[in-house]
Design a protein around this motif. Structure first.
Motif, PDB file in Angstrom:
ATOM      1  N   GLU A   1       0.833  -1.213   0.000  1.00  0.00           N
ATOM      2  CA  GLU A   1       0.000   0.000   0.000  1.00  0.00           C
ATOM      3  C   GLU A   1       0.863   1.257   0.000  1.00  0.00           C
ATOM      4  OE1 GLU A   1      -2.604  -0.227   3.362  1.00  0.00           O
ATOM      5  OE2 GLU A   1      -3.896  -1.745   2.448  1.00  0.00           O
ATOM      6  N   LEU A   2       1.905   1.267   0.838  1.00  0.00           N
ATOM      7  CA  LEU A   2       2.785   2.441   0.896  1.00  0.00           C
ATOM      8  C   LEU A   2       3.550   2.619  -0.413  1.00  0.00           C
ATOM      9  CD1 LEU A   2       4.186   2.188   4.523  1.00  0.00           C
ATOM     10  CD2 LEU A   2       2.635   3.914   3.633  1.00  0.00           C
ATOM     11  N   SER A   3       3.953   1.508  -0.989  1.00  0.00           N
ATOM     12  CA  SER A   3       4.667   1.587  -2.266  1.00  0.00           C
ATOM     13  C   SER A   3       3.759   2.151  -3.363  1.00  0.00           C
ATOM     14  CB  SER A   3       5.164   0.196  -2.651  1.00  0.00           C
ATOM     15  OG  SER A   3       5.806   0.225  -3.883  1.00  0.00           O
ATOM     16  N   ALA A   4       2.510   1.705  -3.385  1.00  0.00           N
ATOM     17  CA  ALA A   4       1.559   2.226  -4.389  1.00  0.00           C
ATOM     18  C   ALA A   4       1.301   3.715  -4.161  1.00  0.00           C
ATOM     19  CB  ALA A   4       0.253   1.442  -4.324  1.00  0.00           C
ATOM     20  N   MET A   5       1.113   4.098  -2.879  1.00  0.00           N
ATOM     21  CA  MET A   5       0.884   5.521  -2.583  1.00  0.00           C
ATOM     22  C   MET A   5       2.116   6.347  -2.923  1.00  0.00           C
ATOM     23  SD  MET A   5      -1.206   5.198   1.008  1.00  0.00           S
ATOM     24  CE  MET A   5      -1.533   6.918   1.243  1.00  0.00           C
ATOM     25  N   PHE A   6       3.284   5.786  -2.670  1.00  0.00           N
ATOM     26  CA  PHE A   6       4.522   6.500  -2.978  1.00  0.00           C
ATOM     27  C   PHE A   6       4.678   6.690  -4.485  1.00  0.00           C
ATOM     28  CE2 PHE A   6       9.114   6.588  -3.766  1.00  0.00           C
ATOM     29  CZ  PHE A   6       9.463   7.662  -2.977  1.00  0.00           C
ATOM     30  N   ASP A   7       4.333   5.653  -5.256  1.00  0.00           N
ATOM     31  CA  ASP A   7       4.423   5.763  -6.715  1.00  0.00           C
ATOM     32  C   ASP A   7       3.478   6.836  -7.247  1.00  0.00           C
ATOM     33  OD1 ASP A   7       6.342   3.821  -6.848  1.00  0.00           O
ATOM     34  OD2 ASP A   7       4.940   2.198  -7.336  1.00  0.00           O
ATOM     35  N   ILE A   8       2.260   6.864  -6.682  1.00  0.00           N
ATOM     36  CA  ILE A   8       1.282   7.882  -7.116  1.00  0.00           C
ATOM     37  C   ILE A   8       1.784   9.275  -6.751  1.00  0.00           C
ATOM     38  CG2 ILE A   8      -1.039   8.786  -6.692  1.00  0.00           C
ATOM     39  CD1 ILE A   8      -1.926   5.834  -6.306  1.00  0.00           C
TER      40      ILE A   8
ATOM     41  N   SER B   1       4.845  10.232  -6.116  1.00  0.00           N
ATOM     42  CA  SER B   1       6.114  10.626  -6.740  1.00  0.00           C
ATOM     43  C   SER B   1       5.906  11.267  -8.116  1.00  0.00           C
ATOM     44  CB  SER B   1       7.053   9.426  -6.843  1.00  0.00           C
ATOM     45  OG  SER B   1       6.523   8.465  -7.713  1.00  0.00           O
ATOM     46  N   GLN B   2       4.707  11.098  -8.690  1.00  0.00           N
ATOM     47  CA  GLN B   2       4.415  11.749  -9.969  1.00  0.00           C
ATOM     48  C   GLN B   2       4.306  13.263  -9.814  1.00  0.00           C
ATOM     49  OE1 GLN B   2       0.889   9.777 -11.362  1.00  0.00           O
ATOM     50  NE2 GLN B   2       1.946   7.833 -11.688  1.00  0.00           N
TER      51      GLN B   2
ATOM     52  N   CYS C   1       9.380  17.320  -0.172  1.00  0.00           N
ATOM     53  CA  CYS C   1       8.840  15.962  -0.409  1.00  0.00           C
ATOM     54  C   CYS C   1       8.017  15.489   0.788  1.00  0.00           C
ATOM     55  CB  CYS C   1       9.969  14.971  -0.678  1.00  0.00           C
ATOM     56  SG  CYS C   1      10.824  15.237  -2.234  1.00  0.00           S
ATOM     57  N   LYS C   2       8.504  15.750   1.982  1.00  0.00           N
ATOM     58  CA  LYS C   2       7.770  15.361   3.182  1.00  0.00           C
ATOM     59  C   LYS C   2       6.421  16.052   3.239  1.00  0.00           C
ATOM     60  CE  LYS C   2      11.672  14.382   6.273  1.00  0.00           C
ATOM     61  NZ  LYS C   2      12.389  14.828   7.489  1.00  0.00           N
ATOM     62  N   ILE C   3       6.406  17.325   2.914  1.00  0.00           N
ATOM     63  CA  ILE C   3       5.146  18.075   2.941  1.00  0.00           C
ATOM     64  C   ILE C   3       4.169  17.500   1.916  1.00  0.00           C
ATOM     65  CG2 ILE C   3       4.097  20.320   2.436  1.00  0.00           C
ATOM     66  CD1 ILE C   3       6.622  21.602   3.661  1.00  0.00           C
ATOM     67  N   LYS C   4       4.635  17.199   0.725  1.00  0.00           N
ATOM     68  CA  LYS C   4       3.774  16.640  -0.314  1.00  0.00           C
ATOM     69  C   LYS C   4       3.249  15.256   0.078  1.00  0.00           C
ATOM     70  CE  LYS C   4       5.904  19.139  -4.139  1.00  0.00           C
ATOM     71  NZ  LYS C   4       6.698  19.033  -5.373  1.00  0.00           N
ATOM     72  N   PHE C   5       4.122  14.439   0.644  1.00  0.00           N
ATOM     73  CA  PHE C   5       3.704  13.090   1.067  1.00  0.00           C
ATOM     74  C   PHE C   5       2.695  13.150   2.207  1.00  0.00           C
ATOM     75  CE2 PHE C   5       7.884  11.242  -0.630  1.00  0.00           C
ATOM     76  CZ  PHE C   5       7.295  10.856  -1.814  1.00  0.00           C
ATOM     77  N   LYS C   6       2.929  14.030   3.170  1.00  0.00           N
ATOM     78  CA  LYS C   6       1.984  14.169   4.288  1.00  0.00           C
ATOM     79  C   LYS C   6       0.608  14.592   3.777  1.00  0.00           C
ATOM     80  CE  LYS C   6       5.103  15.313   8.082  1.00  0.00           C
ATOM     81  NZ  LYS C   6       5.531  16.347   9.015  1.00  0.00           N
TER      82      LYS C   6
END
Length: 192
Positions: free
Chosen positions: A132-139, A141-142, A182-187
């Motif tokens: 799940e984290l990998s899928a969210m990270f891939d989305i 990271s675009q 990146c942290k802000i975008k991921f959060k």
């Protein structure tokens, strides 16, 4: 002190004349004379002093309960009765020991199975979370810039920010700023 059966007989003959208030003292005298005999009969059972004390106390408790209603006038040898009581407690101890020896492996096996099941469940949960984290990270990271993607990929390969700055030929401050963005975008994405 050596056990003396004649003293035991005197004590046991006097028991029938006692009321409840003197029974306790009589019983203490009886235990005083029986202690060496009882320990001589049970000392070979185990080397553990505490277990011997437990066995001795079991014998004393059973003797105390039995003497409340024991009839000395019936001609039953009190000595014989004590030996039977000691044997009974010894057999109880051996039965308990045997039952415990059968129970311990089952308990250990039960906990081993529970432990392995818990590990399997944790592995499955970790695997699902990783996917799940990998899928969210891939989305997510675009939405990152090319510089941010490069920095994150190097971070995931365990490079330090100073090493990343050297590899990408940028200032270390640029790397720290990119990591912060990146942290802000991921959060933001993970909250949604």
């Amino acid at each position: 002190m050596e056990f003396n059966y004649s003293q035991l007989e005197l004590i046991s003959q006097n028991q029938s004349n006692l009321d409840n208030s003197h029974f306790e003292q009589w019983f203490e005298d009886l235990i005083y004379y029986l202690r060496p005999l009882i320990y001589r009969k049970i000392r070979y059972i185990t080397n553990n002093h505490f277990e011997l004390e437990d066995i001795f106390q079991d014998i004393i408790i059973k003797l105390y309960r039995a003497l409340q209603s024991f009839d000395f006038s019936r001609g039953i040898s009190f000595e014989h009765y004590i030996f039977l009581l000691i044997c009974s407690v010894k057999y109880d101890y051996f039965r308990k020991l045997k039952a415990d020896n059968h129970r311990y492996p089952r308990l250990i096996n039960e906990y081993v199975v529970d432990y392995h099941c818990a590990l399997a469940i944790n592995d499955i949960e970790r695997s699902i979370l990783r996917k799940e984290l990998s899928a969210m990270f891939d989305i997510q990271s675009q939405t990152l810039s090319q510089m941010e993607k490069s920095i994150i990929q190097l971070l995931l390969k365990d490079y330090k920010p100073k090493e990343i700055a050297t590899i990408l030929e940028v200032k270390e401050k640029v790397v720290y700023n990119a990591i912060h963005r990146c942290k802000i975008k991921f959060k933001r994405e993970f909250k949604n």
